[in-house]
Enzyme design. Sequence first.
Site, short mmCIF file in Angstrom:
data_model
loop_
_atom_site.label_atom_id
_atom_site.label_comp_id
_atom_site.label_asym_id
_atom_site.label_seq_id
_atom_site.Cartn_x
_atom_site.Cartn_y
_atom_site.Cartn_z
N GLU A 38 0.84 -1.20 0.00
CA GLU A 38 0.00 0.00 0.00
C GLU A 38 0.89 1.26 0.00
OE1 GLU A 38 -3.00 0.76 -0.33
OE2 GLU A 38 -3.52 2.52 0.85
N GLU A 126 21.54 -9.72 -5.92
CA GLU A 126 21.46 -10.20 -4.53
C GLU A 126 20.02 -10.16 -4.08
OE1 GLU A 126 23.53 -7.01 -2.71
OE2 GLU A 126 25.51 -7.86 -3.10
N LYS A 128 16.98 -8.80 -1.75
CA LYS A 128 16.72 -7.55 -1.02
C LYS A 128 16.24 -7.95 0.37
CE LYS A 128 14.66 -3.03 -1.28
NZ LYS A 128 13.97 -2.98 0.01
N GLU A 186 22.66 -5.22 6.12
CA GLU A 186 21.31 -5.26 6.68
C GLU A 186 21.29 -6.11 7.95
OE1 GLU A 186 19.14 -3.54 4.78
OE2 GLU A 186 17.12 -4.36 5.08
N LYS A 305 22.89 -4.44 -9.09
CA LYS A 305 23.84 -3.32 -9.11
C LYS A 305 24.77 -3.52 -10.29
CE LYS A 305 23.64 -3.48 -4.16
NZ LYS A 305 24.14 -4.09 -2.94
N LYS A 329 11.02 -5.55 -6.87
CA LYS A 329 10.21 -6.01 -5.75
C LYS A 329 9.36 -7.22 -6.12
CE LYS A 329 9.50 -3.17 -2.50
NZ LYS A 329 9.72 -2.32 -1.44
#
Length: 346
Positions: A38, A126, A128, A186, A305, A329
């Site tokens: 959303e 890679e 995400k 991350e 990348k 995504k």
Amino acid sequence: MTTMSQALAERAAELAALLERYNHEYYTLDAPTVPDAEYDRLFRELAELEAAHPELRRPDSPTQRVGAAPLPAFAPVVHAVPMLSLSNAFSDLDAPDFATRHAELIAFDERVRKGLGQAVVEYACEPKFDGLAVSLVYENGVLVQGATRGDGTTGENVTENLRTVRSIPLRLETPNPPALLEVRGEVLMLKKDFERLNAEQAARGDKPFANPRNAAAGSLRQLDSRITAQRRLSFFAYGVARVEGADAPATHETEMAWLATLGIPRVGDGLAAVVEGADGLARFYEGVLARRASLPFDIDGVVYKVNKKAEQEALGFVSRAPRFAIAHKYPAEEALTVVEAIDVQV
Ligand code: NAD
């Protein structure tokens, strides 16, 4: 102003206000109230509106900024190299032919090839990771500072908390460390650790965490590092921001291999690849999508990348994201069901 342009200006202001609220809930409070899909839909509507009517783009628009302001309870860390966002691409997986299914991916590869004036470009791919970005600074091989992304310019000093993450080396595994190394990566919570944490929360009668991303963010952004130490957090590197006193590798692929020799965790197990062209990217996207549910951690897409650092530099940046990379995504796994605030202790 005509009624039409007034209506558009009102919609842009409404979208900006909504996105600002969602940013605050997600980045500052670690407690989103809407699903990511959303948020992405509203973000894209605002970006398209601003692209069609540049006069509506305010300098402080959510489309021009990264993350949200750091919490004042943490000491600020000004990033020597800004921590940016990534532009997004989506695919229509129900479309019958490749060109329609992956139109945005094809457009990304075309922009990059045109920008570099090359017929073929090599990409490092890679997952995400769906966690939160951190910067780790090593001086002469010793971890001296760890920070969150914050608003991209200024993050939160969470060094003590990051020191409790077992997979982050406190000292690099090399007799000849670089004078300075800043790693970006991350912090996330593995699915099994998230389930264990929620079972413990339930046993104590405490609120469950909404998802591993929020559990990771809430666990890292604690003022008491003993709480962070009790949560099992993991770390995967995805880049290098600064190197001094050593030769920086010439490609993303060799950079990640170098980090591994220093004891810094990076994703393995066939989840990183170097490919060429939009069809190579699409094969990687679909291959990882097929494995998504069985991976030990949540991912919300894959990242591509441009592999050669010199080409990355030639392409440069737009306001909040590099031109040489994109997040592709995946469709939302599930809607947000439980939304619970995590006590960020302030
Ligand atoms: P982003 O997450 O789309 O992209 C940038 C981030 O990707 C980096 O900071 C890094 O943390 C991460 N990343 C993961 N794997 C990576 C890899 N291999 N290489 C490089 N970076 C990698 O950007 P963003 O601006 O942090 O977040 C936007 C997203 O967050 C939105 O698309 C939305 O899904 C979500 N969001 C949701 C809400 C909500 O209310 N639900 C609010 C704000 C943001």
